[in-house]
Design an enzyme around this catalytic site. Structure first.
Site, PDB file in Angstrom:
ATOM      1  N   GLY A 112      -3.026  -2.376  -4.802  1.00 32.87           N
ATOM      2  CA  GLY A 112      -3.164  -2.175  -6.169  1.00 32.87           C
ATOM      3  C   GLY A 112      -4.422  -2.103  -7.000  1.00 32.87           C
ATOM      4  CG  ASN A 143      -6.327   3.684  -7.472  1.00 35.28           C
ATOM      5  OD1 ASN A 143      -7.168   4.280  -7.992  1.00 35.28           O
ATOM      6  ND2 ASN A 143      -6.274   3.640  -5.806  1.00 35.28           N
ATOM      7  CB  ILE A 200       8.236  11.031   1.791  1.00 36.08           C
ATOM      8  CG1 ILE A 200       7.042  11.125   2.806  1.00 36.08           C
ATOM      9  CG2 ILE A 200       8.702  12.555   1.434  1.00 36.08           C
ATOM     10  CD1 ILE A 200       7.498  11.429   4.080  1.00 36.08           C
ATOM     11  CG  HIS A 207      -4.016  12.447  -0.605  1.00 37.36           C
ATOM     12  ND1 HIS A 207      -3.201  12.039   0.183  1.00 37.36           N
ATOM     13  CD2 HIS A 207      -4.806  13.353   0.334  1.00 37.36           C
ATOM     14  CE1 HIS A 207      -3.269  12.184   1.622  1.00 37.36           C
ATOM     15  NE2 HIS A 207      -4.375  13.025   1.588  1.00 37.36           N
ATOM     16  CD  GLU A 266       3.019  22.281  -0.588  1.00 38.90           C
ATOM     17  OE1 GLU A 266       1.801  22.559   0.268  1.00 38.90           O
ATOM     18  OE2 GLU A 266       3.069  23.099  -1.510  1.00 38.90           O
TER      19      GLU A 266
HETATM   20  C1  GRF Z   1      -5.789   4.651  -2.147  1.00 40.42           C
HETATM   21  O1  GRF Z   1      -6.916   4.854  -1.453  1.00 40.42           O
HETATM   22  C2  GRF Z   1      -5.146   5.950  -2.866  1.00 40.42           C
HETATM   23  O2  GRF Z   1      -6.003   7.170  -2.509  1.00 40.42           O
HETATM   24  C3  GRF Z   1      -4.007   6.256  -1.687  1.00 40.42           C
HETATM   25  O3  GRF Z   1      -3.616   4.798  -1.472  1.00 40.42           O
HETATM   26  C4  GRF Z   1      -4.725   3.857  -1.840  1.00 40.42           C
HETATM   27  C5  GRF Z   1      -4.248   2.836  -2.837  1.00 40.42           C
HETATM   28  O4  GRF Z   1      -5.171   1.587  -2.845  1.00 40.42           O
HETATM   29  N1  GRF Z   1      -2.869   6.725  -2.270  1.00 40.42           N
HETATM   30  P1  GRF Z   1      -4.663   0.603  -3.822  1.00 40.42           P
HETATM   31  O5  GRF Z   1      -3.151   0.104  -3.476  1.00 40.42           O
HETATM   32  O6  GRF Z   1      -4.692   1.295  -5.224  1.00 40.42           O
HETATM   33  O7  GRF Z   1      -5.741  -0.545  -3.873  1.00 40.42           O
END
Ligand code: GRF
Length: 221
Positions: free
Chosen positions: A17, A19, A97, A114, A148
């Protein structure tokens, strides 16, 4: 279009988490005209749920293993998203997915980040694949989610150099730091009504976004 101000975000996670934390911080700094209405994890053990609780946010753990099909799991998510009057869904390390049950009601207001320079390396193990290919650069891409896998139109992309002694872990750490700047910018554009998913792809201020997304620079507004 967003029907309420501040807009209500859902953030879907499976792991650390970091992000999510970037969105918590961006909202706290007043950089997004939004509030985080709910944080949902398919993994009840996700560390990100603790971050959300520490920030006083509503959380739900909806364990995908309790559902017979992907569609039933997605319907449970949709039910929560509606129950919390969610405008915009932010996938932030959500390792499932999606089926049309979730994508269709939120298409155009459903984003993912991503960890690769899409359209390169959709799917898993992106950093190892970039290292194995001898690439000079890696990065991350915010994109609209469509049916997709990792294939919806890119919005915003950041690049980092690959260093000689990089491992998948060291590269992931370098990319992850950049993600935290990148993702809230794309969501802010959406909240400002500047970013749209059209029949032809993603647009910013009415102009088509290039196939690999707008390239991040520090002066982007
Ligand atoms: C990130 O690298 C993101 O690009 C990918 O999953 C990871 C998530 O990291 N989709 P976090 O849980 O936000 O630390």
């Amino acid at each position: 279009m967003i029907s309420q101000v501040p807009a209500r975000l859902a953030i879907l996670i499976s792991g650390h988490g970091t992000n999510l934390q970037a969105f918590i911080d961006a909202c706290a700094r007043g950089e997004l005209a939004a509030q985080i209405g709910i944080v949902i994890s398919n993994n009840p053990e996700a560390a990100g749920l603790q971050r959300a609780e520490s920030a006083g946010l509503a959380t739900r753990a909806i364990d995908h293993r309790n559902f017979a099909t992907r569609e039933e799991f997605d319907q449970a998510l949709v039910n929560e998203l509606h129950a919390f009057s969610i405008d915009l869904v932010v996938l932030a390390g959500f390792m499932r997915i999606l089926t049309p049950v979730l994508v269709e009601p939120f298409v155009g207001r459903l984003f993912n980040i991503h960890p690769s320079l899409l359209p390169k390396y959709p799917g898993m193990h992106t950093h190892q694949r970039a290292l194995d290919a001898g690439d000079a650069e890696a990065g991350a891409t915010v994109h609209f989610v469509t049916q997709e896998l990792d294939g919806g139109p890119p919005v915003l992309q950041c690049r980092v150099p690959i260093l000689n002694d990089d491992t998948a872990e060291s590269l992931a750490a370098r990319v992850s730091l950049k993600e935290h700047t990148l993702y809230p910018i794309a969501v802010r554009w959406y909240l400002q009504g500047r970013l749209q998913l059209t029949g032809e792809g993603a647009t910013l201020d009415g102009h088509a976004i290039p196939a690999n997304g707008i390239q991040y620079t520090a002066d982007l507004r």
